[in-house]
Write a protein that holds these residues in place. Structure first.
Motif, mmCIF file in Angstrom:
data_model
loop_
_atom_site.group_PDB
_atom_site.id
_atom_site.type_symbol
_atom_site.label_atom_id
_atom_site.label_comp_id
_atom_site.label_asym_id
_atom_site.label_seq_id
_atom_site.Cartn_x
_atom_site.Cartn_y
_atom_site.Cartn_z
ATOM 1 N N GLN A 1 0.943 -1.052 -0.169
ATOM 2 C CA GLN A 1 0.204 0.377 0.456
ATOM 3 C C GLN A 1 0.493 1.175 -0.110
ATOM 4 O O GLN A 1 1.509 1.498 0.873
ATOM 5 C CB GLN A 1 -0.564 0.058 1.186
ATOM 6 N N VAL A 2 1.081 2.103 -1.112
ATOM 7 C CA VAL A 2 2.008 3.161 -0.575
ATOM 8 C C VAL A 2 1.419 4.405 0.218
ATOM 9 O O VAL A 2 -0.156 4.556 -0.530
ATOM 10 C CB VAL A 2 1.677 4.316 -2.534
ATOM 11 N N MET A 3 2.102 4.523 1.051
ATOM 12 C CA MET A 3 1.226 5.634 2.029
ATOM 13 C C MET A 3 2.359 5.592 2.704
ATOM 14 O O MET A 3 3.424 4.860 3.494
ATOM 15 C CB MET A 3 0.687 4.724 2.919
ATOM 16 N N PRO A 4 2.127 7.199 2.956
ATOM 17 C CA PRO A 4 3.313 7.649 4.015
ATOM 18 C C PRO A 4 2.808 7.310 5.406
ATOM 19 O O PRO A 4 1.722 7.224 5.335
ATOM 20 C CB PRO A 4 3.945 9.392 3.348
ATOM 21 N N ALA B 1 2.620 8.948 8.258
ATOM 22 C CA ALA B 1 2.000 9.583 8.562
ATOM 23 C C ALA B 1 0.626 9.131 8.084
ATOM 24 O O ALA B 1 -0.328 9.577 8.882
ATOM 25 C CB ALA B 1 1.734 11.455 7.958
ATOM 26 N N LEU B 2 0.235 8.366 6.991
ATOM 27 C CA LEU B 2 -1.244 8.463 7.014
ATOM 28 C C LEU B 2 -1.370 6.666 6.932
ATOM 29 O O LEU B 2 -2.495 6.797 6.709
ATOM 30 C CB LEU B 2 -1.036 8.786 5.196
ATOM 31 N N ASN C 1 4.915 1.384 -9.352
ATOM 32 C CA ASN C 1 4.576 2.894 -8.305
ATOM 33 C C ASN C 1 5.352 3.420 -7.684
ATOM 34 O O ASN C 1 5.689 4.460 -6.982
ATOM 35 C CB ASN C 1 4.398 1.888 -6.741
ATOM 36 N N SER D 1 8.614 6.385 -9.328
ATOM 37 C CA SER D 1 8.230 7.369 -9.847
ATOM 38 C C SER D 1 9.673 7.942 -10.561
ATOM 39 O O SER D 1 10.685 7.034 -10.311
ATOM 40 C CB SER D 1 8.159 8.964 -8.726
ATOM 41 N N ARG E 1 12.313 9.739 -10.588
ATOM 42 C CA ARG E 1 13.312 10.535 -8.819
ATOM 43 C C ARG E 1 13.449 8.988 -8.415
ATOM 44 O O ARG E 1 14.512 8.819 -8.577
ATOM 45 C CB ARG E 1 12.493 11.068 -8.455
ATOM 46 N N ASP F 1 9.138 15.685 -8.983
ATOM 47 C CA ASP F 1 9.826 15.435 -8.308
ATOM 48 C C ASP F 1 10.198 15.768 -7.060
ATOM 49 O O ASP F 1 9.414 15.505 -5.577
ATOM 50 C CB ASP F 1 10.990 14.749 -8.249
ATOM 51 N N GLU G 1 6.308 16.538 -5.134
ATOM 52 C CA GLU G 1 6.115 15.313 -4.623
ATOM 53 C C GLU G 1 6.668 15.146 -2.993
ATOM 54 O O GLU G 1 6.113 15.006 -1.955
ATOM 55 C CB GLU G 1 6.609 13.565 -5.424
ATOM 56 N N ILE G 2 8.093 15.574 -3.202
ATOM 57 C CA ILE G 2 8.696 16.413 -2.301
ATOM 58 C C ILE G 2 8.231 17.178 -1.266
ATOM 59 O O ILE G 2 7.861 17.063 0.101
ATOM 60 C CB ILE G 2 9.986 16.486 -2.323
ATOM 61 N N LYS H 1 5.024 15.843 0.003
ATOM 62 C CA LYS H 1 4.902 14.354 1.697
ATOM 63 C C LYS H 1 5.689 15.815 2.672
ATOM 64 O O LYS H 1 4.496 15.018 3.624
ATOM 65 C CB LYS H 1 6.152 13.474 1.052
ATOM 66 N N ILE I 1 2.616 16.894 4.627
ATOM 67 C CA ILE I 1 1.707 15.588 4.656
ATOM 68 C C ILE I 1 2.472 15.288 6.604
ATOM 69 O O ILE I 1 1.331 15.768 7.667
ATOM 70 C CB ILE I 1 1.975 14.492 4.354
ATOM 71 N N ASP I 2 3.031 15.093 6.490
ATOM 72 C CA ASP I 2 4.730 15.037 7.397
ATOM 73 C C ASP I 2 4.217 16.218 8.918
ATOM 74 O O ASP I 2 3.957 16.094 9.452
ATOM 75 C CB ASP I 2 5.995 14.982 8.319
ATOM 76 N N TRP J 1 0.377 16.488 10.118
ATOM 77 C CA TRP J 1 0.419 15.118 10.920
ATOM 78 C C TRP J 1 0.441 15.962 12.233
ATOM 79 O O TRP J 1 0.450 15.341 13.696
ATOM 80 C CB TRP J 1 0.736 13.532 10.643
ATOM 81 N N LEU K 1 -6.237 15.527 6.838
ATOM 82 C CA LEU K 1 -5.129 14.217 6.423
ATOM 83 C C LEU K 1 -6.140 12.845 5.686
ATOM 84 O O LEU K 1 -5.715 12.221 4.940
ATOM 85 C CB LEU K 1 -4.667 13.209 7.658
ATOM 86 N N LEU L 1 -6.546 13.212 2.174
ATOM 87 C CA LEU L 1 -5.351 13.088 1.055
ATOM 88 C C LEU L 1 -5.090 11.203 1.339
ATOM 89 O O LEU L 1 -4.227 11.098 0.044
ATOM 90 C CB LEU L 1 -3.652 13.680 2.099
ATOM 91 N N LYS L 2 -4.943 10.646 2.466
ATOM 92 C CA LYS L 2 -5.583 9.598 2.679
ATOM 93 C C LYS L 2 -5.820 8.313 1.242
ATOM 94 O O LYS L 2 -5.476 7.552 0.266
ATOM 95 C CB LYS L 2 -5.391 8.520 3.358
ATOM 96 N N MET M 1 -4.866 9.455 -2.115
ATOM 97 C CA MET M 1 -3.638 8.658 -1.961
ATOM 98 C C MET M 1 -4.172 6.525 -2.877
ATOM 99 O O MET M 1 -3.187 6.290 -3.232
ATOM 100 C CB MET M 1 -2.665 8.309 -0.902
ATOM 101 N N THR M 2 -5.317 6.648 -2.128
ATOM 102 C CA THR M 2 -5.304 4.980 -2.239
ATOM 103 C C THR M 2 -5.927 4.579 -3.667
ATOM 104 O O THR M 2 -5.468 3.957 -4.074
ATOM 105 C CB THR M 2 -6.242 4.865 -0.879
ATOM 106 N N PHE N 1 -2.928 4.718 -6.159
ATOM 107 C CA PHE N 1 -1.786 4.075 -5.942
ATOM 108 C C PHE N 1 -2.593 2.665 -5.753
ATOM 109 O O PHE N 1 -2.642 1.875 -4.423
ATOM 110 C CB PHE N 1 -1.083 3.785 -5.302
ATOM 111 N N ARG O 1 -2.926 6.753 -13.753
ATOM 112 C CA ARG O 1 -3.023 7.853 -12.517
ATOM 113 C C ARG O 1 -3.004 9.357 -12.676
ATOM 114 O O ARG O 1 -2.826 9.512 -12.441
ATOM 115 C CB ARG O 1 -1.328 7.260 -12.200
#
Lengths: 244, 473
Positions: free
Chosen positions: A94-97, A99-100, A194, A196, A198, B367, B370-371, B374, B377-378, B381, B390, B393-394, B397-398, B401, B411
């Motif tokens: 599951q692609v998820m940071p 935090a989530l 999944n 990227s 980068r 890229d 994306e950083i 991320k 999000i941190d 949170w 949050l 966002l989740k 993401m689901t 991906f 995508r």
């Protein structure tokens, strides 16, 4: 190398799984594989292997359901003969940071990956112990051992594969059952879908061979470990990552 | 800043510039001044005296907008010699401040409507359809002059009336062009599903004008009630999977009540990727005479959107588009998934978003972005941010991906659905034309394979001189 052997491969419809099925069949094995939802791909794979003259069983199995797993192992044994090789390949991510990732995500990923590993191994090892012969190869990941940008729960699971492997190898030594693990790096078509641009570039930068691997490169290593040619390799985690 | 008496009125001087006299259309001295909370462009014509037009609802928002660092790059190529000052030597000349980010191709003057709000010029006695050869020449010219572009816009008249539209569009499908957008009033599309299928196959994006749900309002601004036809066009776009921008012309005291349902329509339909609120421009063959005449500045529209959405999309979610003048474009990005909508500014600050908008209109995945996301999000949170954000966002993401592999293109399609955009765009007319805005215009019209003219300059000074589009009566 696997002539007249019966090989059970879990998660047979993914990139690595289907390469395992094809190469095992090419090497003369009867092949049983499981899948989760991807029936169309499973039917195509089974048809392809059968057209080449192989003996094949493909079935959708809920890997967290012990009764289903046991029933499938019994079916394979009845139809193809005793299982000589188990490849624990199934895995989800599951692609998820971090935090989530919630508690239910954690539970679900751990359960699907590790319970499946446990249940299939338990069901198959029972017959291997009885026959005092057999090989198990578990598919881990370099992500369980190196700093790579992957979801934390996935890396945890893949790290756990190493502990499971060495411990089970220790317990099964008295029955002559070998247990090893293969830890692939980034593989084309696997969870690599999944990744990227980068992340790919970063992987290639740290990889001595400077590229991702192929499912076939992983499958050849796994099936070598499954063969008698690897008879003195036991309790190992072998990396196939191009050199990270 | 202190108030003082200037010319007999209590007002605050802000800056000096050039404007346009509505009466004689000469370029005259002008200045921005604040009176109370409001900001006006005040022109001083030697022959016709002082004229004013509202350009910002609030001085505070005007000052905030003006502090936004400008983005973009100057023109890649200077195409005309500077003679006589702006806007007499457009092309662009060496004085122009912005490369072309959105080339606008007028491929026909034909239109099946005679809208009283139409702010452009299209002669009705003689139909012009741009030839395939001319179109190819224009495309080649734009790429050569401006370099690769994210977007091109095909407009008219009503471009879907061009009998060779699909052939033209095929020529625009080239690696230097990110996305082809086609303006439409929707009437032809609603009755011609074959055309919709072709547009879908060509991968174009529609810009569907949608101004009102009210038949009487539609009568007033389109000349007839076309509400059902517009809805039908949107359904057609949906059926064939053509990503669509809704384009609403917002007119004070005419269709402000439609703002809330139009925003809701844009947010609730997956096929709608963005909403552009274009303020009424009182020029051209219809708009020049349209009444009531009341300019709506960008910041006021943003406030109206906040009110229309009960604060769900606050004015704070909007920021000026760095590549254009702040009085011309405002933009808000919305994260929309599963019925929840959150503003991107809840996650990233405006200066960060602005960094990724330097070269145009689209927030492109990268890229670096994306950083940033991320890290955001941190941050959200770890600092105990809104759990709903949050959760949204989740879900996003689901969806992006899923367990089963999806292609990169799929995508990207899903990401576009999730990140909706609202643009607020104020064109200039005789009352609001101003030098500083004109020289920062990134929307440019290619003319005869020789010039790229800022869209408002083109519409106010050049189009009526082109016999393909207009004849002076």
């Amino acid at each position: 190398m696997l002539k007249e052997k019966t090989v059970l491969i879990t998660g047979g419809t993914g990139a690595i799984g289907s390469a395992l099925c094809r190469i095992a069949a090419e090497q003369g094995a009867s092949v049983a594989f499981t899948y989760h939802r991807n029936r169309e791909t499973a039917d195509e794979l089974q048809g392809e292997l059968e057209r080449r003259g192989g003996r094949v069983i493909g079935r959708s199995v809920e890997a967290t359901d012990g009764a289903e797993v046991t029933a499938f192992v019994e079916q394979v044994t009845a139809e193809l003969g005793s299982i000589d090789v188990l490849v624990n390949n199934l895995g989800v991510t599951q692609v998820m940071p971090f935090a989530l990732i919630e508690e239910e995500d954690w539970d679900q990923l751990i359960e699907t990956n590790l319970k499946g590993l446990f249940l299939f191994s338990k069901a198959v090892v029972r017959t291997m112990a009885r026959r005092k012969s057999g090989v198990i190869v578990n598919i881990g990941s370099v992500a369980g051992h190196r700093i790579i940008e992957v979801p934390v729960h996935y890396a945890t699971v893949k790290s756990a594969v190493a502990g499971f492997t060495t411990s089970l190898a220790g317990e099964m030594k008295r029955y002559g059952v070998r247990v090893n693990a293969v830890a692939p790096g980034l593989i084309d078509g696997g969870i690599g879908h999944n990744v990227s641009a980068r992340q790919l570039e970063e992987y290639n930068r740290f990889c001595a061979l400077g590229r991702p691997g192929t499912p076939e490169e992983v499958a050849h290593l796994v099936l070598f470990l499954a063969s008698d040619k690897a008879s003195y390799i036991n309790g190992q985690v072998i990396f196939t990552d191009g050199g990270i | 800043m202190s108030c003082c008496q200037i010319g007999g009125d209590e007002q605050t001087f802000l800056s000096a510039t050039k404007g346009m006299c509505r009466e004689c259309r000469e370029i005259v001295d002008a200045r921005y001044v604040a009176r109370g909370e409001r900001v006006f462009l005040e022109r001083h014509c030697p022959s016709h005296g002082k004229q004013t037009a509202l350009v910002a609802r609030r001085l505070s928002s005007y000052l905030e907008m003006m502090r936004t660092p400008p983005g973009g790059q100057p023109p890649r190529r200077v195409l005309t010699e500077r003679q006589g000052g702006c806007p007499t030597s457009c092309g662009p000349c060496s004085f122009h401040g912005q490369n072309c980010h959105l080339p606008v191709f007028s491929i026909t003057n034909a239109c099946d409507l005679r809208c009283p709000i139409c702010f452009t010029y299209n002669r009705t006695d003689q139909t012009f359809f741009m030839s395939e050869e001319a179109f190819v020449e224009q495309i080649d010219f734009v790429i050569d002059a401006a370099g690769p572009v994210d977007l091109v816009n095909i407009t008219g008249g009503e471009p879907t009336l061009h009998p060779e539209l699909p052939r033209l569009l095929r020529h625009a499908r080239r690696p230097e062009i990110g996305r082809i957008t086609v303006n439409t009033n929707g009437l032809n599309l609603a009755r011609n599903p074959g055309l919709a299928r072709e547009l879908a196959d060509l991968g174009v994006y529609l810009i569907l004008s949608f101004d009102t749900f009210n038949p009487r309002t539609s009568q007033a601004i389109h000349g007839r009630d076309i509400v059902e036809a517009k809805l039908s066009a949107l359904e057609t776009a949906e059926r064939y999977g053509i990503p669509t921008t809704l384009l609403m012309v917002l007119i004070k005291s005419v269709n402000e009540a439609d703002l809330a349902p139009v925003v809701e329509l844009a947010l609730s339909r997956d096929i709608v990727r963005s909403l552009t609120i274009q303020t009424m421009t009182y020029t051209g063959q219809g708009g020049g005479e349209f009444l009531p005449r009341a300019h709506l500045p960008v910041d006021e529209v943003e406030e109206l959107i906040e009110a229309a959405t009960s604060g769900r999309i606050p004015r704070a979610a909007f920021m000026p588009l760095p590549s254009a003048h702040p009085l011309c474009y405002g933009v808000a990005y919305l994260m929309s998934h599963g019925g929840a909508t959150h503003c991107l500014t809840e996650l990233l600050d405006k200066s960060t978003i602005g960094q990724y908008l330097q070269e145009g209109y689209l927030l492109r995945p990268s890229d670096e972005l994306e950083i940033e996301l991320k890290q955001a999000i941190d941050r959200l949170w770890s600092e105990g941010g809104d759990p709903e954000v949050l959760s949204t966002l989740k879900s996003m993401m689901t969806d992006l991906f899923p367990a089963q592999p999806i292609t990169v293109a799929e995508r990207q399609r899903r990401a576009e659905k999730q990140l909706k955009t609202i643009y607020v765009h104020a064109h200039m007319d005789e009352d609001t034309w101003e030098l500083g805005r004109a020289v920062r215009c990134p929307d440019q019209v290619p003319v005869d394979g020789k010039q790229l003219i800022g869209a408002c300059n083109y519409n106010l000074f050049y189009r009526m001189r082109d016999e393909r589009f207009w004849v002076t009566r």
